[in-house]
Structure formats: C-alpha cells, structure tokens
Design a protein around this motif. Structure first.
Motif, PDB file in Angstrom:
ATOM      1  N   THR A 158      -2.460   9.896   1.314  1.00  0.00           N
ATOM      2  CA  THR A 158      -3.084   9.240   2.458  1.00  0.00           C
ATOM      3  C   THR A 158      -2.055   8.938   3.532  1.00  0.00           C
ATOM      4  O   THR A 158      -0.868   8.726   3.244  1.00  0.00           O
ATOM      5  CB  THR A 158      -3.777   7.922   2.037  1.00  0.00           C
ATOM      6  OG1 THR A 158      -4.205   7.212   3.214  1.00  0.00           O
ATOM      7  CG2 THR A 158      -2.848   7.032   1.239  1.00  0.00           C
ATOM      8  N   ILE A 159      -2.530   8.868   4.737  1.00  0.00           N
ATOM      9  CA  ILE A 159      -1.673   8.523   5.855  1.00  0.00           C
ATOM     10  C   ILE A 159      -1.110   7.110   5.718  1.00  0.00           C
ATOM     11  O   ILE A 159      -0.054   6.793   6.264  1.00  0.00           O
ATOM     12  CB  ILE A 159      -2.436   8.691   7.193  1.00  0.00           C
ATOM     13  CG1 ILE A 159      -1.454   8.733   8.368  1.00  0.00           C
ATOM     14  CG2 ILE A 159      -3.510   7.613   7.357  1.00  0.00           C
ATOM     15  CD1 ILE A 159      -2.092   9.159   9.678  1.00  0.00           C
ATOM     16  N   LEU A 160      -1.786   6.253   4.961  1.00  0.00           N
ATOM     17  CA  LEU A 160      -1.293   4.883   4.756  1.00  0.00           C
ATOM     18  C   LEU A 160      -0.035   4.858   3.895  1.00  0.00           C
ATOM     19  O   LEU A 160       0.650   3.839   3.835  1.00  0.00           O
ATOM     20  CB  LEU A 160      -2.377   4.016   4.128  1.00  0.00           C
ATOM     21  CG  LEU A 160      -3.622   3.783   4.978  1.00  0.00           C
ATOM     22  CD1 LEU A 160      -4.587   2.838   4.260  1.00  0.00           C
ATOM     23  CD2 LEU A 160      -3.264   3.236   6.360  1.00  0.00           C
ATOM     24  N   ALA A 161       0.268   5.980   3.221  1.00  0.00           N
ATOM     25  CA  ALA A 161       1.529   6.105   2.487  1.00  0.00           C
ATOM     26  C   ALA A 161       2.516   6.987   3.244  1.00  0.00           C
ATOM     27  O   ALA A 161       3.711   6.700   3.291  1.00  0.00           O
ATOM     28  CB  ALA A 161       1.277   6.678   1.093  1.00  0.00           C
ATOM     29  N   ARG A 162       2.028   8.065   3.842  1.00  0.00           N
ATOM     30  CA  ARG A 162       2.921   8.975   4.572  1.00  0.00           C
ATOM     31  C   ARG A 162       3.474   8.330   5.841  1.00  0.00           C
ATOM     32  O   ARG A 162       4.633   8.531   6.199  1.00  0.00           O
ATOM     33  CB  ARG A 162       2.175  10.261   4.944  1.00  0.00           C
ATOM     34  CG  ARG A 162       1.734  11.117   3.767  1.00  0.00           C
ATOM     35  CD  ARG A 162       1.204  12.454   4.243  1.00  0.00           C
ATOM     36  NE  ARG A 162       0.157  12.303   5.244  1.00  0.00           N
ATOM     37  CZ  ARG A 162      -1.138  12.206   4.962  1.00  0.00           C
ATOM     38  NH1 ARG A 162      -1.549  12.209   3.701  1.00  0.00           N
ATOM     39  NH2 ARG A 162      -2.034  12.094   5.922  1.00  0.00           N
ATOM     40  N   GLU A 163       2.626   7.601   6.538  1.00  0.00           N
ATOM     41  CA  GLU A 163       3.027   6.902   7.765  1.00  0.00           C
ATOM     42  C   GLU A 163       2.568   5.453   7.640  1.00  0.00           C
ATOM     43  O   GLU A 163       1.626   5.020   8.305  1.00  0.00           O
ATOM     44  CB  GLU A 163       2.395   7.567   8.984  1.00  0.00           C
ATOM     45  CG  GLU A 163       2.753   9.039   9.149  1.00  0.00           C
ATOM     46  CD  GLU A 163       2.011   9.695  10.301  1.00  0.00           C
ATOM     47  OE1 GLU A 163       1.762   8.995  11.314  1.00  0.00           O
ATOM     48  OE2 GLU A 163       1.671  10.882  10.194  1.00  0.00           O
ATOM     49  N   PRO A 164       3.208   4.674   6.768  1.00  0.00           N
ATOM     50  CA  PRO A 164       2.703   3.347   6.403  1.00  0.00           C
ATOM     51  C   PRO A 164       2.639   2.383   7.582  1.00  0.00           C
ATOM     52  O   PRO A 164       3.427   2.480   8.538  1.00  0.00           O
ATOM     53  CB  PRO A 164       3.705   2.877   5.345  1.00  0.00           C
ATOM     54  CG  PRO A 164       4.927   3.692   5.560  1.00  0.00           C
ATOM     55  CD  PRO A 164       4.452   5.008   6.059  1.00  0.00           C
TER      56      PRO A 164
ATOM     57  N   ALA B 158       0.816  -1.215   0.000  1.00  0.00           N
ATOM     58  CA  ALA B 158       0.000   0.000   0.000  1.00  0.00           C
ATOM     59  C   ALA B 158       0.851   1.267   0.000  1.00  0.00           C
ATOM     60  O   ALA B 158       0.473   2.278  -0.603  1.00  0.00           O
ATOM     61  CB  ALA B 158      -0.933   0.002   1.211  1.00  0.00           C
ATOM     62  N   LYS B 159       2.003   1.238   0.666  1.00  0.00           N
ATOM     63  CA  LYS B 159       2.814   2.455   0.777  1.00  0.00           C
ATOM     64  C   LYS B 159       3.309   2.935  -0.583  1.00  0.00           C
ATOM     65  O   LYS B 159       3.615   4.127  -0.754  1.00  0.00           O
ATOM     66  CB  LYS B 159       3.993   2.222   1.728  1.00  0.00           C
ATOM     67  CG  LYS B 159       5.070   1.283   1.223  1.00  0.00           C
ATOM     68  CD  LYS B 159       6.171   1.099   2.255  1.00  0.00           C
ATOM     69  CE  LYS B 159       7.352   0.301   1.699  1.00  0.00           C
ATOM     70  NZ  LYS B 159       6.960  -1.075   1.343  1.00  0.00           N
ATOM     71  N   ASP B 160       3.379   2.030  -1.556  1.00  0.00           N
ATOM     72  CA  ASP B 160       3.769   2.407  -2.912  1.00  0.00           C
ATOM     73  C   ASP B 160       2.563   2.528  -3.842  1.00  0.00           C
ATOM     74  O   ASP B 160       2.591   3.327  -4.789  1.00  0.00           O
ATOM     75  CB  ASP B 160       4.745   1.372  -3.487  1.00  0.00           C
ATOM     76  CG  ASP B 160       6.019   1.256  -2.662  1.00  0.00           C
ATOM     77  OD1 ASP B 160       6.565   2.313  -2.293  1.00  0.00           O
ATOM     78  OD2 ASP B 160       6.443   0.120  -2.372  1.00  0.00           O
ATOM     79  N   PHE B 161       1.531   1.747  -3.571  1.00  0.00           N
ATOM     80  CA  PHE B 161       0.320   1.749  -4.406  1.00  0.00           C
ATOM     81  C   PHE B 161      -0.315   3.135  -4.440  1.00  0.00           C
ATOM     82  O   PHE B 161      -0.649   3.656  -5.519  1.00  0.00           O
ATOM     83  CB  PHE B 161      -0.668   0.717  -3.861  1.00  0.00           C
ATOM     84  CG  PHE B 161      -2.020   0.733  -4.516  1.00  0.00           C
ATOM     85  CD1 PHE B 161      -2.295  -0.106  -5.593  1.00  0.00           C
ATOM     86  CD2 PHE B 161      -3.035   1.564  -4.056  1.00  0.00           C
ATOM     87  CE1 PHE B 161      -3.559  -0.098  -6.199  1.00  0.00           C
ATOM     88  CE2 PHE B 161      -4.294   1.577  -4.658  1.00  0.00           C
ATOM     89  CZ  PHE B 161      -4.547   0.741  -5.730  1.00  0.00           C
TER      90      PHE B 161
END
Length: 352
Positions: A330-336, A319-322
């Motif tokens: 999204t926070i799921l990329a900024r703070e995976p 998800a951090k790259d998706f």
C-alpha cells in the motif's frame, strides 16, 4: 441450509449473499416471545436500549467490552450452561462476541444489531484477538454461521445517526483500492487499470451516494428507508467491491492499526472511511471518495471522531511497519504519512 462453524477455517463462513436478513417493525418483540431459553451477549449501552423491545428475558446476560479471547472466555463462562440459543445484541463487538459464545457452547445463534454499522452483521468469521491485536489471519480464525439477522427499524433508529451511516463508510472505504491501482499504474508498477473491471464498482459507489440522500426525511434525518438502504449496502458489499491483487484493502485495515496503537476501538466504519480517505489523498485521488462520504453523512474527519492530532500521527507512524508485516502492499507503507507528509495530510483533513 447447513450452517457451518469451527475454531479454524474462517474463510469457509457462509457467503454474505446467503445470509437471511429479516426487515420490519416490532420484530424483536414478536420473535423474542417465542425464543427458547436463551442467553444474550451484548454491551451495556446496547442492552439498555434493547431491553424494552424484548418480550422474554434471557436466562443470562454477558456484557462485553472488547474482543480479547480471555475476556470472551470469561463472558462465556459467566453464562448458564442450560440455554438452548445465543442471541447477539448490539454493534460489531457484541455480535462477534456472540459468535465466540455460540461456538464455545455449541448453540445456535441469531443476531439483533442495534445499529447497521459493520460487516459483522453478515459475516460468520471473527478474528482471534489477543488484547487489542489480532493473531493470524482468516485461515486460522474461527467462524460461526448464524440462523438469521433481525433488522428492527425502531430499535436501530434509536442509535445515534452516525453509528448507522458508519455502515456505508465501511462499504465506500474500499474505493481506496481503485485509487491504489491508479497510483501504481501511473508509475508503471502494475499493469494499466482495467477500466471494464472497475466500472461496475465505481457505478455502484456513485449510485449509493446519489440514492442515499433520497431516503432522508425533510430535516435530513434517517428514516426506516435509510436503515434498509444502509443494511442492503452492507449485505451486498462483498459481491460489489473490486477484487484485484492491485486494489489493496489498506484503507479498511486502518481499523486494526488504530486499535493496536490506541488500545481502543473507535467507530469501525468511520475509521475505515478515514483510512480510505488517507489512501486516496496519498494517491492524489481523493475528491470522489470525499464527495461520496459527505453525501452519505459518514463521519471521517478526526475532529468528528474524537481523534487527536498526536494520536493520528502515532497511528500512521505505526502503519508504515504494520502493512509490510502483513504482506499488504500500500501507498501508506511505500510513501508513509509521517513527518512533513503527515503535517500536510492533517491540514487537508482538517479543512476538507
């Protein structure tokens, strides 16, 4: 009303509020008696469930297992060319597959959901899938508006209860966009949250979670009122959800992440709900959404969904790259949710 369709321009599909949804008892049996020569696009389980309700058998049946376009092309080619209508019967996979077939064969389409579990029931747009990954975005995706939707109470109540409550999960997951905005505003990366803008959406979600339990019977089981309530929430969700550049839909998009990583689809609304909870947990703003989901009997815990720890870890690693690759902030990329943060989230989601 003019129904649109095309192999591109998916954003031009008919607004959900204009979709004709017919509710009632015995609808499939009474309407199918008058269908013209038709073909059915379905899945094996849905077809087995629906057959006793159908008064007139189809000229051909294609049972699909995924939305990959090569697979859908084979399904379309296997059907006779002299039909006058396509009927989509099943959940999201079957309904989206029926849109492909109707567009390919240039035939009118009607939808018969066997569970009120997904936005595919009210959206004409459908994604371009290559294997288990989507290609492009809605501007380049096809769409096929359909004549109407039949919500046959008895047929839908044959589905396991969690397939139907997943439909509310597909609505409530968008609460996570509000949490994203609150989190970003809290660190000064966005303007302050517009309380007047988010208020109607919050009130709507709170009302859903307060009213849904009242539709259950004395044993806590779903009723025809429950089915109608869930379907109504799906039907009106596009107009009710928050629209803001600061409110990401990343929680809902976890459905695509999971499909790409695991090469299989779990129940769409449940994965969307899990994604919403993950965003809210990362933003330290999860209690209200968790309460909504529990009140509405939506499964979001991995153990309930058959999702193993290592599988979920792989999903969040990807998800951090998706999200950045698709322009989703999204926070799921900024703070995976990776490494120790994943371990903390796993402990939380197992115990909540």
């Amino acid at each position: 009303m003019t129904l649109g369709r095309g192999w591109t321009g998916g954003q031009n599909f008919r607004p959900a509020r204009e979709v004709d949804v017919v509710y009632g008892h015995g609808l499939v049996n009474s309407e199918s008696a008058n269908w013209p020569r038709y073909v059915a696009v379905t899945t094996p389980t849905a077809w087995k469930t629906a057959q006793p309700y159908i008064a007139q058998q189809p000229a051909g049946v294609s049972a699909v297992s995924m939305l990959d376009w090569d697979h859908l092309e084979d399904a379309s080619n296997a059907l006779p060319d002299d039909a006058e209508m396509v009927i989509g019967i099943g959940g999201g996979t079957a309904l989206d597959a029926s849109k492909y077939v109707a567009l390919k064969k240039d035939l009118p389409l009607r939808l018969v959901p066997t569970a009120v579990s997904t936005g595919a029931i009210i959206h004409g747009v459908f994604a371009n899938w290559k294997g288990h990954s989507t290609v492009g975005d809605s501007e380049f995706w096809p769409y096929c508006d359909f004549e109407h939707v039949l919500v046959d109470y008895e047929l839908i109540l044959e589905a396991p209860w969690y397939l139907n409550t997943a439909g509310i999960g597909d609505v409530l997951c968008m609460y996570s966009g509000i949490s994203e905005w609150r989190n970003q505003a809290g660190v000064g990366d966005t303007p302050p949250v517009d309380q007047e803008l988010i208020r109607p959406t919050l009130e709507y979600y709170r009302d859903l979670s307060a009213q849904f339990p009242k539709t259950l019977d004395s044993q806590g089981d779903l009723t025809t009122e429950s089915v109608g309530f869930i379907m109504k929430s799906i039907h009106e969700r596009d107009d009710r959800q928050l629209t803001s550049p600061y409110a990401s839909g990343a929680g809902h998009s976890l459905t695509q992440v999971l499909e790409e990583v695991l090469q299989t689809g779990l129940i769409h609304g449940e994965v969307a709900a899990l994604g919403g909870v993950a965003v809210c947990w990362a933003a330290d703003d999860y209690e209200e959404l968790v309460g909504f989901l529990d009140e509405c009997k939506v499964r979001y815990r991995p153990s309930d969904m058959g999702l193993e720890k290592d599988q979920l870890r792989a999903v969040f690693d990807y998800a951090k790259d998706f999200y950045p690759a698709r322009g989703i902030d999204t926070i799921l990329a900024r703070e995976p949710l990776t490494d120790s943060r994943f371990e903390d989230f796993w402990k939380f989601i197992q115990s909540v």
